[in-house]
Design a protein around this motif. Sequence first.
Motif, short mmCIF file in Angstrom:
data_model
loop_
_atom_site.label_atom_id
_atom_site.label_comp_id
_atom_site.label_asym_id
_atom_site.label_seq_id
_atom_site.Cartn_x
_atom_site.Cartn_y
_atom_site.Cartn_z
N GLY A 43 -23.41 -9.88 -37.04
CA GLY A 43 -22.03 -10.21 -37.40
C GLY A 43 -21.84 -10.35 -38.89
O GLY A 43 -22.81 -10.47 -39.65
N THR A 44 -20.58 -10.33 -39.30
CA THR A 44 -20.22 -10.53 -40.71
C THR A 44 -19.10 -11.55 -40.77
O THR A 44 -18.32 -11.69 -39.81
N GLN A 45 -19.02 -12.25 -41.89
CA GLN A 45 -17.92 -13.22 -42.05
C GLN A 45 -17.74 -13.57 -43.53
O GLN A 45 -18.67 -13.48 -44.31
N TRP A 46 -16.53 -13.97 -43.87
CA TRP A 46 -16.23 -14.56 -45.16
C TRP A 46 -16.21 -16.07 -44.97
O TRP A 46 -15.57 -16.57 -44.06
N THR A 47 -16.91 -16.79 -45.84
CA THR A 47 -16.88 -18.25 -45.77
C THR A 47 -15.71 -18.77 -46.58
O THR A 47 -15.06 -18.02 -47.31
N GLN A 102 -30.54 -12.87 -43.16
CA GLN A 102 -29.18 -13.10 -43.64
C GLN A 102 -29.05 -12.63 -45.07
O GLN A 102 -29.90 -12.91 -45.92
N TYR A 103 -27.99 -11.87 -45.32
CA TYR A 103 -27.62 -11.42 -46.66
C TYR A 103 -26.35 -12.18 -47.04
O TYR A 103 -25.38 -12.16 -46.29
N ARG A 104 -26.37 -12.86 -48.18
CA ARG A 104 -25.21 -13.62 -48.66
C ARG A 104 -24.78 -13.04 -50.00
O ARG A 104 -25.58 -12.97 -50.93
N GLU A 109 -15.90 -9.14 -54.44
CA GLU A 109 -14.45 -9.02 -54.29
C GLU A 109 -14.08 -9.14 -52.81
O GLU A 109 -14.58 -8.38 -51.98
N PRO A 110 -13.22 -10.10 -52.47
CA PRO A 110 -12.82 -10.26 -51.06
C PRO A 110 -12.00 -9.07 -50.56
O PRO A 110 -10.97 -8.75 -51.13
#
Length: 132
Positions: A43-47, A102-104, A109-110
């Motif tokens: 999965g992917t997400q913006w925190t 995990q890649y952070r 850029e959002p």
Amino acid sequence: MKLHLILFALFLLTCSAYQMEFSVTQCSSDIPPYEPPTHAILGTQWTQDSTFVVDAYVKTYCGGAQISGDSVVQEEEGRIILHYQIHLDEAISRCICAKQVQYRFIGLEPREYQVSFAEKPEGTLVGGEETI
């Protein structure tokens, strides 16, 4: 001269400068170790602090295998290419397990990104160039 320095500093602030962090967990019992695929994005997400996070897994030996990761971000095209590489110690265990990675991306850029994930062959750099 001061005006030029101020304008240059503002330019640098508007350029996208991001930092990538990579981490690996111990073996996960949530993913069957002997069923395909050998790696996948979970999965992917913006925190809330505008960090882009990609959770994935890699199947490898339970012990004696280290995983490293790197990436190529093509912001103009909206693509992120994730790579992992497995490094084996001299002594490895016989069991296989799925290790979550995990890649952070901090300061990216959002926007929406197309994310791919693949193993990077030994002796290559990102982009397929050979190491010397």
